[in-house]
Design an enzyme around this catalytic site. Structure first.
Site, short mmCIF file in Angstrom:
data_model
loop_
_atom_site.label_atom_id
_atom_site.label_comp_id
_atom_site.label_asym_id
_atom_site.label_seq_id
_atom_site.Cartn_x
_atom_site.Cartn_y
_atom_site.Cartn_z
N GLU A 110 0.96 -1.00 0.47
CA GLU A 110 -0.10 0.31 -0.04
C GLU A 110 0.76 1.01 0.07
OE1 GLU A 110 -2.33 -0.64 3.81
OE2 GLU A 110 -0.32 -0.07 4.93
N CYS A 143 26.26 44.90 -23.26
CA CYS A 143 26.70 44.55 -22.00
C CYS A 143 27.47 42.98 -22.67
CB CYS A 143 26.39 44.35 -21.60
SG CYS A 143 25.02 43.13 -20.08
N CYS A 188 23.33 46.51 -13.39
CA CYS A 188 23.85 45.62 -14.31
C CYS A 188 24.64 44.79 -13.34
CB CYS A 188 23.91 45.46 -16.05
SG CYS A 188 24.21 43.57 -16.97
N ASP A 219 1.83 10.75 2.94
CA ASP A 219 2.88 11.39 3.85
C ASP A 219 2.03 12.11 5.14
OD1 ASP A 219 5.55 12.58 4.25
OD2 ASP A 219 5.81 12.95 1.69
N LYS A 237 11.26 3.47 0.01
CA LYS A 237 10.90 4.28 -0.21
C LYS A 237 11.08 4.57 -2.07
CE LYS A 237 10.73 7.03 2.94
NZ LYS A 237 11.50 7.28 4.21
N LYS A 260 3.08 4.75 0.94
CA LYS A 260 3.21 5.29 2.08
C LYS A 260 2.30 6.83 2.31
CE LYS A 260 7.14 5.34 5.99
NZ LYS A 260 6.73 6.92 5.79
N CYS A 263 27.27 44.51 -16.51
CA CYS A 263 28.27 46.10 -17.18
C CYS A 263 27.89 47.61 -16.55
CB CYS A 263 27.90 45.97 -18.97
SG CYS A 263 25.88 46.15 -18.73
N TYR A 275 -4.99 1.88 8.44
CA TYR A 275 -4.31 1.04 7.40
C TYR A 275 -3.83 -0.06 8.40
CZ TYR A 275 -0.82 4.01 9.10
OH TYR A 275 -0.24 4.98 9.38
N CYS A 312 18.51 44.80 -18.30
CA CYS A 312 20.02 45.00 -17.97
C CYS A 312 19.52 46.16 -19.72
CB CYS A 312 20.81 44.05 -18.86
SG CYS A 312 22.19 45.08 -19.30
S1 IVH Z 1 2.19 0.98 8.97
C1 IVH Z 1 3.16 -1.15 12.32
N1 IVH Z 1 1.20 2.04 7.25
O1 IVH Z 1 5.07 6.11 8.41
C2 IVH Z 1 3.38 0.29 11.25
N2 IVH Z 1 2.41 3.33 8.02
O2 IVH Z 1 7.32 5.43 8.92
C3 IVH Z 1 3.11 0.94 11.28
N3 IVH Z 1 2.58 5.82 7.43
O3 IVH Z 1 3.95 6.61 11.72
C4 IVH Z 1 2.59 1.97 10.49
N4 IVH Z 1 1.95 5.10 5.59
O4 IVH Z 1 2.90 7.98 9.79
C5 IVH Z 1 2.20 1.82 7.84
N5 IVH Z 1 0.48 2.95 4.79
C6 IVH Z 1 1.33 2.96 5.80
C7 IVH Z 1 1.54 3.92 6.32
C8 IVH Z 1 2.22 4.31 7.73
C9 IVH Z 1 2.72 6.04 6.78
C10 IVH Z 1 3.57 6.35 8.26
C11 IVH Z 1 3.27 6.14 9.85
C12 IVH Z 1 4.02 5.96 10.62
C13 IVH Z 1 5.47 5.91 9.77
C14 IVH Z 1 6.72 4.36 9.66
#
Ligand code: IVH
Length: 670
Positions: free
Chosen positions: A114, A432, A408, A118, A314, A116, A411, A225, A426
């Site tokens: 899934e 120039c 400038c 932000d 990442k 990650k 020049c 999640y 300029c």
């Molecule tokens: S799981 C045991 N799932 O990432 C699992 N975290 O670096 C703990 N985060 O504190 C987190 N998307 O804020 C999980 N799909 C996702 C996530 C996620 C973002 C963040 C979350 C966590 C941090 C850990």
């Protein structure tokens, strides 16, 4: 009476909760916003008339309470963990290998993959289905009580759907979608308030407002999640079923979550999501893989504060933090002064960035970037890197705001900024050095006079030695001068002279492009050459006449006219001619009276007022070309009665279609 109102209020609450669910969880809204607003309005009115109708889970109660002085503390009975990171395929393979070893199994492991997200992690506790408390992660063991703020997030249900367990703690991420972030910053800017550098900071700042009414105005949302403390239900054996459980209780889950097999499955998911990353409506910084089997999760357990059964893979960071060493103004070919931030080199978006354009002085002042500042630099995909914002709290004392220089930097000529224009220039022109250098580089470039061997390094030296001031001086260069230049032997000097000689024989469009007239690119140069046929005719034309050239607007026309009005420019042209640069005149494609020159028409179907042949003649008499079939190059399709496949093709290609009335108007010059 009251029972009637109470029943109606209950119905409204249920309807609103259902619409929230359709919108946030199913991503499939049932009613337009206006209808939703109407329901809210009606509920508010009922509750205002009789406050005893208000319930804790009423959607009108999302914003309530008074601002507090500080957040209370919450201890997490089930700690909120963090994740290990994988920065490469190798890291991911290592993760998968270690799991195989610990579990003592062969064959591919199943993972839930899934995005990650932000944002920031929250834990939300529901008791008997009712939202009771929401907390941030904090240090994982103790977080902050942000209940009042989280209640304002419409994606977070006040009450769980269906059979809710006695105690149910859901874990997820609160974040701010990009559209809301942009809108919010725009509004803040308009009010002269501080803007957030990115959606993550905006989400964190919004969630940590002491006044929940402020949070309510921020476009936050959430995906869930995972689980914290849960009682009274048997938890499903697989992670993907946990997601299903969350959804079935009415909590939004990322629609991107998938079950995948083995490292190959993980990587395929990673690549696919990576390719779609910039099209997602929110920021993500990687992919999280979690073992699907919860029994296996328990068997492998944790290391310090992160589970062994999950990892964050990442994406290359699109944003990085660095320091501005200096802000300098570069002078371009047209004299435009461009502020450039010189940065401590930083690796971002897959490359090392040490210079970033700040575009113009307004931009510098709007972002308030100063030498010494710590800034967030962003490079997403192939987009040129940009400074997204300044970390104000890290500004060193005494950092001075940047001003547009009065003269400038190259020049010392006066710098002028036309009122209403973003660009300052300029006024030195060819006097120039920076402008001379850029002008010469452009003149000699491949699509202009095409002088092979006259590259950047040579041009720089010619300017430095002051051998060349205007393009015409190129044609007075001597072997002795050239062979003295760095890394230029007799042989290459002779070659260069030969290339210069060869370039004397050129074409009018190349010359016009090479002169570097503002706003005159290759296409415009060609159009001008075709229209006027000779340099003399063009030089004698005023802006109004130049504007008759197809696709030349008033701004371009004004620049062209101004160029030929300057005696210095005419002198350069004379000198070029005197030194043997020559070009043939061009056949004049369109004289005035040919208003449709450069346009291609296709006539199809039956016209009422003339035959198709007459229509074609009328067009060619006005300078247009008439073609038999529709292609991307067609400017217009004239469609009469019973027009068939050509009309369909035009519509498919998005080519403008003229019906007979519009066509007659066009011929009449209206
Ligand atoms: S799981 C045991 N799932 O990432 C699992 N975290 O670096 C703990 N985060 O504190 C987190 N998307 O804020 C999980 N799909 C996702 C996530 C996620 C973002 C963040 C979350 C966590 C941090 C850990």
């Amino acid at each position: 009476m009251r029972s009637e109102a109470a029943a109606r209020a209950a119905t409204l609450r249920a309807q609103i909760a259902q619409h929230d669910y359709r919108y946030y969880v199913l991503d499939d809204p049932e009613v337009p916003d206006a209808e939703y607003d109407r329901l809210m309005q009606e509920l508010r009115a009922l509750e205002a008339a009789d406050p005893s109708l208000i319930t804790a889970d009423s959607p009108t109660q999302r914003v309530s309470g008074t601002p507090s002085a500080a957040f209370g503390e919450v201890s997490h009975s089930v700690p909120m963990l963090s994740l290990e990171n994988a920065f490469s395929e190798e890291d991911l393979r290592g993760f998968d290998r270690r799991l195989h070893e610990r579990l003592g199994v062969d064959g591919e492991l199943a993972y839930v993959a899934e995005p990650k997200l932000d944002g920031l992690a929250v834990s939300i506790l529901y008791r008997e289905g009712l939202l009771e408390r929401a907390a941030t992660r904090g240090d994982g063991v103790t977080g902050e009580d942000v209940t009042a703020n989280v209640r304002t997030i419409r994606a977070v249900p006040q009450r769980l759907r269906g059979q809710a367990p006695p105690l149910f703690e859901a874990r997820g991420e609160v974040f701010m979608p990009l559209a809301g972030f942009a809108r919010m910053n725009e509004q803040a800017r308009a009010r002269g308030e501080k803007v957030f550098v990115n959606p993550r900071n905006a989400a964190a700042g919004s969630l940590r407002q002491l006044d929940a009414r402020l949070t309510a105005a921020r476009p936050l949302t959430a995906f869930f999640y995972g689980l914290g403390a849960v009682t009274g239900v048997a938890l499903p054996p697989q992670q993907h079923q946990v997601l299903q459980l969350l959804r079935s209780l009415g909590l939004p889950v990322s629609p991107e979550a998938r079950t995948v097999r083995g490292v190959q499955g993980c990587l395929a998911y990673y690549r696919d999501l990576g390719a779609r990353r910039s099209a997602l409506p929110y920021q993500i910084d990687g992919v999280v893989y979690k073992l699907d089997s919860r029994a296996d999760q328990e068997r492998v357990g944790f290391v310090s504060r992160a589970p062994r059964w999950a990892i964050a893979h990442k994406f290359p960071a699109e944003e990085a933090v660095t320091v501005v060493r200096d802000i300098e103004f570069q002078v371009g070919r047209t004299g435009a002064l461009t502020p450039v931030a010189r940065l401590e080199p930083v690796f971002v978006g897959g490359v090392t960035v040490s210079n970033v354009t700040l575009h113009n002085i307004d931009e510098v002042q709007r972002k308030d970037v100063r030498p010494g500042d710590t800034v967030v630099v962003r490079r997403a995909g192939d987009v040129i890197p940009e400074v997204v914002g300044v970390l104000g709290e890290r500004r060193p004392p005494g950092a001075r705001a940047v001003q547009l220089p009065a003269s400038c930097p190259v020049c010392q000529s006066q710098v002028l900024r036309v009122a209403g224009e973003a660009v300052a220039r300029c006024t030195g022109g060819f006097t120039c050095r920076a402008q001379r250098q850029e002008a010469l580089r452009h003149f000699a470039s491949r699509r202009a006079l095409d002088i092979e061997g006259l590259g950047d390094k040579v041009v720089e030296q010619l300017i430095e030695h002051d051998y060349v001031r205007s393009p015409a001086d190129i044609y007075a260069l001597e072997l002795g001068q050239l062979s003295q230049l760095e890394r230029m032997g007799e042989k290459s000097a002779a070659n260069l002279l030969e290339a210069i000689e060869k370039s004397k024989r050129t074409s009018l469009p190349r010359l016009l492009f090479g002169l570097g007239i503002r706003e005159v690119g290759e296409a415009t140069a060609l159009a001008l050459a075709r229209h006027f046929g000779s340099l003399e005719a063009l030089a004698a034309a005023d802006a109004a006449r130049i504007q008759q050239v197809p696709d030349v607007g008033p701004i371009v026309a004004a620049h062209v006219a101004a160029f030929f009005a300057a005696p210095a420019h005419l002198a350069v042209i004379e000198a070029l001619k005197a030194r043997g640069v020559h070009w043939p005149d061009m056949p004049v494609a369109a004289v005035t009276g040919q208003p449709l020159a450069g346009r291609t028409f296709v006539v199809t179907g039956t016209l009422e007022s003339m035959t198709r042949e007459q229509a074609q003649e009328a067009l060619t008499a006005r300078g247009a070309k008439v073609a038999g079939s529709v292609s991307k190059k067609t400017s217009y399709v004239v469609a009469g009665r019973e027009a068939g496949s050509k009309l369909a093709k035009a519509q498919q290609l998005g080519i403008p279609v003229l019906e007979e009335a519009a066509f007659l108007k066009l011929l009449a010059g209206e």
